[in-house]
Design a protein around this motif. Sequence first.
Motif, mmCIF file in Angstrom:
data_model
loop_
_atom_site.group_PDB
_atom_site.id
_atom_site.type_symbol
_atom_site.label_atom_id
_atom_site.label_comp_id
_atom_site.label_asym_id
_atom_site.label_seq_id
_atom_site.Cartn_x
_atom_site.Cartn_y
_atom_site.Cartn_z
ATOM 1 N N ALA A 167 31.335 42.313 46.807
ATOM 2 C CA ALA A 167 31.804 41.495 47.926
ATOM 3 C C ALA A 167 32.879 40.551 47.438
ATOM 4 C CB ALA A 167 30.648 40.704 48.537
ATOM 5 N N TYR A 168 33.829 40.262 48.300
ATOM 6 C CA TYR A 168 34.883 39.324 47.974
ATOM 7 C C TYR A 168 34.426 37.904 48.309
ATOM 8 C CZ TYR A 168 37.806 43.501 48.090
ATOM 9 O OH TYR A 168 38.340 44.731 47.874
ATOM 10 N N GLY A 169 34.870 36.929 47.499
ATOM 11 C CA GLY A 169 34.579 35.531 47.812
ATOM 12 C C GLY A 169 35.534 34.999 48.871
ATOM 13 N N ASN A 170 35.122 34.009 49.603
ATOM 14 C CA ASN A 170 35.929 33.465 50.699
ATOM 15 C C ASN A 170 37.174 32.735 50.200
ATOM 16 O OD1 ASN A 170 34.148 34.410 52.596
ATOM 17 N ND2 ASN A 170 32.865 32.573 52.516
ATOM 18 N N MET A 198 41.953 39.307 45.127
ATOM 19 C CA MET A 198 40.974 40.265 45.650
ATOM 20 C C MET A 198 41.354 41.681 45.257
ATOM 21 S SD MET A 198 39.580 39.097 49.395
ATOM 22 C CE MET A 198 41.161 39.091 50.200
ATOM 23 N N GLU A 199 42.639 42.010 45.340
ATOM 24 C CA GLU A 199 43.081 43.339 44.957
ATOM 25 C C GLU A 199 42.796 43.597 43.485
ATOM 26 O OE1 GLU A 199 47.143 43.553 45.972
ATOM 27 O OE2 GLU A 199 46.801 43.623 48.148
ATOM 28 N N LYS A 200 43.078 42.621 42.629
ATOM 29 C CA LYS A 200 42.835 42.793 41.194
ATOM 30 C C LYS A 200 41.350 42.979 40.916
ATOM 31 C CE LYS A 200 46.882 40.222 39.559
ATOM 32 N NZ LYS A 200 47.340 39.006 38.853
ATOM 33 N N GLU A 201 40.507 42.170 41.576
ATOM 34 C CA GLU A 201 39.061 42.299 41.384
ATOM 35 C C GLU A 201 38.563 43.670 41.854
ATOM 36 O OE1 GLU A 201 36.685 39.168 42.952
ATOM 37 O OE2 GLU A 201 37.985 37.592 42.166
ATOM 38 N N PHE A 202 39.106 44.114 42.983
ATOM 39 C CA PHE A 202 38.706 45.407 43.524
ATOM 40 C C PHE A 202 39.087 46.526 42.565
ATOM 41 C CE2 PHE A 202 39.847 49.185 46.041
ATOM 42 C CZ PHE A 202 38.595 49.483 46.572
ATOM 43 N N TYR A 203 40.345 46.510 42.084
ATOM 44 C CA TYR A 203 40.795 47.544 41.153
ATOM 45 C C TYR A 203 39.974 47.523 39.864
ATOM 46 C CZ TYR A 203 44.892 47.888 44.207
ATOM 47 O OH TYR A 203 45.728 48.045 45.279
ATOM 48 N N GLN A 204 39.656 46.323 39.371
ATOM 49 C CA GLN A 204 38.858 46.203 38.163
ATOM 50 C C GLN A 204 37.463 46.776 38.380
ATOM 51 O OE1 GLN A 204 40.031 45.028 35.075
ATOM 52 N NE2 GLN A 204 38.107 46.004 34.440
ATOM 53 N N HIS A 205 36.911 46.497 39.567
ATOM 54 C CA HIS A 205 35.590 47.022 39.913
ATOM 55 C C HIS A 205 35.578 48.552 39.888
ATOM 56 C CE1 HIS A 205 31.795 47.578 42.039
ATOM 57 N NE2 HIS A 205 32.432 48.307 42.941
ATOM 58 N N ILE A 206 36.602 49.172 40.495
ATOM 59 C CA ILE A 206 36.692 50.631 40.517
ATOM 60 C C ILE A 206 36.900 51.179 39.111
ATOM 61 C CG2 ILE A 206 37.995 52.595 41.408
ATOM 62 C CD1 ILE A 206 36.268 51.177 43.481
ATOM 63 N N LEU A 207 37.739 50.497 38.307
ATOM 64 C CA LEU A 207 37.987 50.927 36.934
ATOM 65 C C LEU A 207 36.698 50.896 36.121
ATOM 66 C CD1 LEU A 207 39.946 51.735 34.675
ATOM 67 C CD2 LEU A 207 40.326 49.292 34.262
ATOM 68 N N ASN A 208 35.915 49.836 36.280
ATOM 69 C CA ASN A 208 34.639 49.738 35.559
ATOM 70 C C ASN A 208 33.712 50.894 35.916
ATOM 71 O OD1 ASN A 208 35.567 47.371 34.424
ATOM 72 N ND2 ASN A 208 34.429 46.027 35.818
ATOM 73 N N LYS A 209 33.673 51.256 37.203
ATOM 74 C CA LYS A 209 32.835 52.374 37.631
ATOM 75 C C LYS A 209 33.291 53.673 36.988
ATOM 76 C CE LYS A 209 31.386 53.064 41.748
ATOM 77 N NZ LYS A 209 31.354 53.304 43.212
ATOM 78 N N GLN A 210 34.620 53.869 36.918
ATOM 79 C CA GLN A 210 35.141 55.097 36.333
ATOM 80 C C GLN A 210 34.808 55.193 34.851
ATOM 81 O OE1 GLN A 210 39.296 55.471 37.202
ATOM 82 N NE2 GLN A 210 38.948 56.007 39.354
ATOM 83 N N GLN A 211 34.858 54.074 34.156
ATOM 84 C CA GLN A 211 34.561 54.082 32.724
ATOM 85 C C GLN A 211 33.088 54.371 32.463
ATOM 86 O OE1 GLN A 211 36.124 50.232 31.665
ATOM 87 N NE2 GLN A 211 38.149 51.058 31.175
#
Length: 284
Positions: free
Chosen positions: A5-8, A15-28
Amino acid sequence: MENYAYGNTVSATDMEKEFYQHILNKQQVTGAVPSNKEIAGWALQVIRLLYPEQSKRLYTFVHQLEAEFMKLESELCELLDATRGKHCEDNELIAKTFFNELPELYRLLNTDIEATFAGDPAAKSEFEVIRAYPGFYAISFYRLAHSLYKLGVPLIPRILTEYAHSKTGIDIHPAAQISDHFFIDHGTGVVIGETCVIGRHVKIYQGVTLGALSVTKNPAHAQRHPTVEDNVVIYAGATILGGRTVIGEGSIIGGNVWLTKSVPSYSKVYHTHEVSMLKEKIKD
């Protein structure tokens, strides 16, 4: 699955950077897993070696076939390494055991071909059954997947039966236990659940569901799906539910029947309904 979830108070860029990092972590964490198409392609190669009726490539010498089977054994080991996340000797043993047991899988599939040819007056030859019948296509993928399932292989068996499901409309769970001489006629809409047990010389038509009464997770390993004994015929649209439901040997289950209780051997179960006919001529 991890919640995200994104913080307010975070900016759009952050938010975009956090989202991309989240997806990258999942891929790794996930690693490089072969596509479903690649896994299904391996299975198709096995089936086409067993049944050259499905292939345009023919072999002249035994050593050529031996080399192809060895190649497919090596590829299975690579698929196991990828889907299980590591290389280990167990994967090599599983691959070798699967191919050592291939003659039994071939024997079972041949009985399914015999049952289909004998049970369908429209079938002109066993070649036609092998080449054109969706029931045999789905059963061949199921039998291959079931062999892998019995060897403790995760994920791949389900991918294989779901691939066949997408091609034929026939949904067979790889854990289901199905004996020899199995015939699915037409096939679209057939569902056979995980803990289903099916005997010898069973024939089912399109739209048949062998399902569970409950959709809860517990108890996950209890029998939730029906048992169908030898020499049973189940006609189109029948729904048979529950792990305690047993269809006795030699029974005939008519079209559109709904069953949640066992029936004794040599029963005939039909759905009754009324049909009204209009005698007067319908005006245009």
